[in-house]
Design a protein around this motif. Structure first.
Motif, PDB file in Angstrom:
ATOM      1  N   VAL A   1      94.275  40.887  56.620  1.00 48.15           N
ATOM      2  CA  VAL A   1      93.176  40.954  57.664  1.00 48.15           C
ATOM      3  C   VAL A   1      92.496  42.315  58.284  1.00 48.15           C
ATOM      4  CG1 VAL A   1      94.322  38.678  57.454  1.00 48.15           C
ATOM      5  CG2 VAL A   1      94.450  40.084  59.661  1.00 48.15           C
ATOM      6  N   ARG A   2      93.263  43.641  57.667  1.00 46.48           N
ATOM      7  CA  ARG A   2      92.460  44.717  58.732  1.00 46.48           C
ATOM      8  C   ARG A   2      90.656  44.987  57.798  1.00 46.48           C
ATOM      9  NH1 ARG A   2      97.774  47.968  56.743  1.00 46.48           N
ATOM     10  NH2 ARG A   2      97.329  49.117  54.591  1.00 46.48           N
ATOM     11  N   ASP A   3      89.935  45.400  58.321  1.00 38.37           N
ATOM     12  CA  ASP A   3      89.246  45.468  57.731  1.00 38.37           C
ATOM     13  C   ASP A   3      89.455  47.229  57.343  1.00 38.37           C
ATOM     14  OD1 ASP A   3      86.413  46.854  56.971  1.00 38.37           O
ATOM     15  OD2 ASP A   3      85.535  46.113  58.663  1.00 38.37           O
ATOM     16  N   PRO A   4      89.563  47.256  56.156  1.00 44.22           N
ATOM     17  CA  PRO A   4      89.666  49.024  54.944  1.00 44.22           C
ATOM     18  C   PRO A   4      88.784  49.730  55.268  1.00 44.22           C
ATOM     19  CG  PRO A   4      89.613  46.871  53.477  1.00 44.22           C
ATOM     20  CD  PRO A   4      88.765  46.417  54.861  1.00 44.22           C
TER      21      PRO A   4
ATOM     22  N   PRO B   1      90.658  50.468  59.855  1.00 43.56           N
ATOM     23  CA  PRO B   1      92.098  49.967  59.711  1.00 43.56           C
ATOM     24  C   PRO B   1      92.312  49.324  61.371  1.00 43.56           C
ATOM     25  CG  PRO B   1      91.965  51.830  58.602  1.00 43.56           C
ATOM     26  CD  PRO B   1      90.679  51.163  59.026  1.00 43.56           C
ATOM     27  N   GLY B   2      91.846  49.307  62.366  1.00 39.25           N
ATOM     28  CA  GLY B   2      91.824  49.102  63.217  1.00 39.25           C
ATOM     29  C   GLY B   2      91.502  48.053  63.712  1.00 39.25           C
ATOM     30  N   ARG B   3      90.537  47.485  62.857  1.00 39.05           N
ATOM     31  CA  ARG B   3      89.686  46.230  63.513  1.00 39.05           C
ATOM     32  C   ARG B   3      90.074  44.931  62.246  1.00 39.05           C
ATOM     33  NH1 ARG B   3      84.936  46.982  66.609  1.00 39.05           N
ATOM     34  NH2 ARG B   3      85.006  48.199  67.612  1.00 39.05           N
ATOM     35  N   LEU B   4      89.581  44.154  62.254  1.00 43.02           N
ATOM     36  CA  LEU B   4      90.063  42.490  61.437  1.00 43.02           C
ATOM     37  C   LEU B   4      89.360  42.567  60.793  1.00 43.02           C
ATOM     38  CD1 LEU B   4      90.956  39.727  63.825  1.00 43.02           C
ATOM     39  CD2 LEU B   4      92.051  40.865  62.365  1.00 43.02           C
ATOM     40  N   LEU B   5      88.898  42.421  59.453  1.00 40.75           N
ATOM     41  CA  LEU B   5      88.075  41.911  58.098  1.00 40.75           C
ATOM     42  C   LEU B   5      86.539  41.134  59.376  1.00 40.75           C
ATOM     43  CD1 LEU B   5      89.387  41.312  55.372  1.00 40.75           C
ATOM     44  CD2 LEU B   5      87.764  42.794  55.765  1.00 40.75           C
ATOM     45  N   PRO B   6      85.259  41.525  59.308  1.00 39.17           N
ATOM     46  CA  PRO B   6      84.443  40.354  59.481  1.00 39.17           C
ATOM     47  C   PRO B   6      84.438  39.053  59.699  1.00 39.17           C
ATOM     48  CG  PRO B   6      83.405  42.924  58.681  1.00 39.17           C
ATOM     49  CD  PRO B   6      85.012  42.809  58.242  1.00 39.17           C
ATOM     50  N   ALA B   7      84.561  38.732  58.286  1.00 33.69           N
ATOM     51  CA  ALA B   7      84.953  37.672  57.665  1.00 33.69           C
ATOM     52  C   ALA B   7      86.020  36.709  58.137  1.00 33.69           C
ATOM     53  CB  ALA B   7      84.735  37.318  56.230  1.00 33.69           C
ATOM     54  N   ALA B   8      86.905  37.635  59.053  1.00 26.32           N
ATOM     55  CA  ALA B   8      87.851  36.366  59.223  1.00 26.32           C
ATOM     56  C   ALA B   8      88.178  36.815  61.107  1.00 26.32           C
ATOM     57  CB  ALA B   8      89.542  37.737  59.066  1.00 26.32           C
ATOM     58  N   ASP B   9      87.212  37.117  61.160  1.00 26.96           N
ATOM     59  CA  ASP B   9      87.360  37.466  63.082  1.00 26.96           C
ATOM     60  C   ASP B   9      85.646  35.906  63.609  1.00 26.96           C
ATOM     61  OD1 ASP B   9      86.718  38.442  65.944  1.00 26.96           O
ATOM     62  OD2 ASP B   9      87.189  41.005  65.083  1.00 26.96           O
ATOM     63  N   THR B  10      87.085  35.564  64.807  1.00 29.09           N
ATOM     64  CA  THR B  10      86.549  34.856  65.377  1.00 29.09           C
ATOM     65  C   THR B  10      84.984  34.909  65.437  1.00 29.09           C
ATOM     66  OG1 THR B  10      87.896  34.680  67.055  1.00 29.09           O
ATOM     67  CG2 THR B  10      87.975  32.910  64.897  1.00 29.09           C
TER      68      THR B  10
ATOM     69  N   THR C   1     104.170  41.583  59.801  1.00 35.31           N
ATOM     70  CA  THR C   1     102.781  42.724  60.199  1.00 35.31           C
ATOM     71  C   THR C   1     101.716  42.154  61.595  1.00 35.31           C
ATOM     72  OG1 THR C   1     102.157  43.007  58.657  1.00 35.31           O
ATOM     73  CG2 THR C   1     103.878  45.007  59.291  1.00 35.31           C
ATOM     74  N   LEU C   2     101.737  42.516  62.259  1.00 37.35           N
ATOM     75  CA  LEU C   2     100.859  42.317  62.943  1.00 37.35           C
ATOM     76  C   LEU C   2      99.477  42.739  63.252  1.00 37.35           C
ATOM     77  CD1 LEU C   2     103.490  43.047  66.851  1.00 37.35           C
ATOM     78  CD2 LEU C   2     102.838  40.731  65.075  1.00 37.35           C
ATOM     79  N   PRO C   3      98.796  41.948  62.450  1.00 31.86           N
ATOM     80  CA  PRO C   3      97.334  42.117  62.671  1.00 31.86           C
ATOM     81  C   PRO C   3      96.556  43.371  63.518  1.00 31.86           C
ATOM     82  CG  PRO C   3      97.089  39.803  62.318  1.00 31.86           C
ATOM     83  CD  PRO C   3      98.917  40.093  63.277  1.00 31.86           C
ATOM     84  N   PRO C   4      95.152  43.822  63.938  1.00 30.70           N
ATOM     85  CA  PRO C   4      94.079  44.541  64.508  1.00 30.70           C
ATOM     86  C   PRO C   4      93.829  43.770  65.303  1.00 30.70           C
ATOM     87  CG  PRO C   4      93.355  44.584  62.571  1.00 30.70           C
ATOM     88  CD  PRO C   4      94.891  44.402  62.338  1.00 30.70           C
TER      89      PRO C   4
END
Length: 431
Positions: free
Chosen positions: A392-395, A398-407, A348-351
């Motif tokens: 890796v989505r932010d709970p 959900p339309g955004r990445l987890l902050p710690a996973a986001d460059t 599946t494709l991440p946000p």
């Protein structure tokens, strides 16, 4: 005055002895006279997707001139293999070259202290590579060459040094490379294929010409190919750190007896798309070359489509069209891979919410992403599903990445984020 290539310095007796060694290796690879041939086969242990080199990714001056690249130049590159073996061979690609590619001399070695991106090699580890028994070869336009088998032990997960000398250079400014190496290569004028170090060399973070390394391994060894874009090519990962998600997946698999013989082949490129050419040919066009023609492949992971959605216009019509075309393309990939006996896993494709280029105010591209992910999860087209979106989505959003996973660009991942993707792949799928 140019130095003679190193292989001329071996002398007649030395070269004949080496040629006999290479020939005996070739016989062993074919199975004749080799009692172990029936239980061993060739498996790709490392790959890099060939691309036409953009002007900004060409070798730096003075190694690029008008109509001539890397003339009288040594190119030293390191690559990290996945599964190990006691025999190897190299693949060089001229898929996008505008002229024949003459390789004057090639060697393999172990990098100093096992490090990626270094110009130094371990003393005594340099071995010459041959092609049909000769120390040099010419790769025709659009073609690749595979070297003779070479007895050379490389451990699983180790770095390997490949050094190439081009006396004449390639007579074109269209050359084949993999710009997103995230690994430092080194360029130096003159012939230094057997040198222990390259003091004064020019560093460049790209791979050129080299597209694959194979090892001869037991029949229990097999490869999984990953196709994708910059999220798999590793934008946001550490230069010379080998911490893209396929690297971290291999580390995890290699630590487990049931999956330690699984090679992971990264056939992704930043900017690549499923449907249309971007940076490199589209996935449907390159499937035969980058997946079906690789050695020992049993599995394919398809993590591809974000760039197709993001570059399609943010209109209802354009997004409906790209969704329909993506689903049809995935079906084509599965059909063609199944015909070759390869199991296919859909990711599946991440946000990408908040990304300046791909996010749109009306949420049309996000709706397409969600619809594609629902189809991947529920259609039954794939042999299994890897849910990278959930990993890796932010709970909270959900339309955004987890902050710690986001460059910070809200699209690409940090090494920690890539680790979450690696952990989301069930090991049982690659056993």
């Amino acid at each position: 005055m140019k130095r003679k290539p190193w292989f001329f310095q071996l002398g007649v007796a030395g070269f004949l002895a080496f040629a006999l060694l290479a020939a005996s290796s070739a016989v062993g690879a074919s199975g004749t006279g080799n009692p172990g041939a029936g239980v061993r086969h060739w498996v790709n242990t490392w790959t890099a997707m060939p691309q036409l080199t953009e002007p900004g990714n060409m070798p730096p001056a003075p190694f690029t001139r008008d109509g001539l690249v890397l003339a009288d130049a040594t190119l030293r590159q390191t690559v990290r293999v996945t599964v190990g073996g006691d025999d190897l061979r190299l693949r060089f690609s001229n898929a996008f070259g505008g002229a024949p590619l003459p390789l004057t001399a090639v060697s393999v070695a172990l990098p100093r202290d096992g490090r990626a991106g270094t110009a130094a090699v371990e003393p005594g580890s340099v071995r010459p590579v041959t092609f049909h028994g000769a120390p040099s070869t010419v790769v025709p336009v659009g073609a690749q060459v595979v070297s003779d088998p070479l007895p050379f032990t490389v451990r699983s997960g180790a770095n390997l040094t490949v050094t190439t000398y081009l006396a004449e250079g390639q007579a074109s400014n269209d050359i084949t490379s993999h710009p997103g190496s995230r690994t430092t290569s080194h360029l130096l004028a003159g012939e230094h294929v057997a040198a222990g170090d390259l003091p004064g060399a020019t560093p460049t973070d790209h791979w050129y010409f080299l597209s694959g390394v194979e090892v001869r391994a037991s029949r229990a060894t097999a490869a999984a190919v990953v196709v994708g874009d910059s999220l798999t090519d590793g934008r946001g990962s550490t230069t010379n750190g080998n911490d893209r998600w396929p690297d971290q997946l291999f580390d995890r698999l290699n630590a487990r007896p049931g999956t330690a013989r699984t090679a992971i082949l990264n056939q992704a490129a930043g900017g690549n798309r499923v449907l249309n050419d971007g940076l490199g040919p589209n996935l449907l066009a390159r499937l035969d070359r980058d997946v079906l023609a690789q050695s020992g492949v049993e599995w394919l992971i398809v993590f591809h489509g974000v760039n197709d959605i993001g570059t399609a216009a943010a209109t209802p019509e354009a997004q409906a069209a790209v969704k329909a075309q993506l689903l049809a393309a995935y079906d084509q990939v599965v059909t063609r891979a199944h015909a070759a006996g390869i199991r296919v896993y859909g990711a599946t494709l991440p946000p990408f919410g908040g990304n300046d280029m791909y996010d749109d105010a009306a949420g049309l591209r996000e709706a397409t992403r969600q619809a594609v992910n629902t189809w991947v999860r529920e259609s039954g087209t794939f042999d299994a599903v890897v849910d990278f979106d959930r990993a890796v989505r932010d709970p909270a959003e959900p339309g955004r990445l987890l902050p710690a996973a986001d460059t910070g660009d809200h699209l690409h991942l940090t090494p920690y984020g890539y680790g979450l993707l690696a952990d989301a792949v069930p090991a049982r799928l690659l056993r």
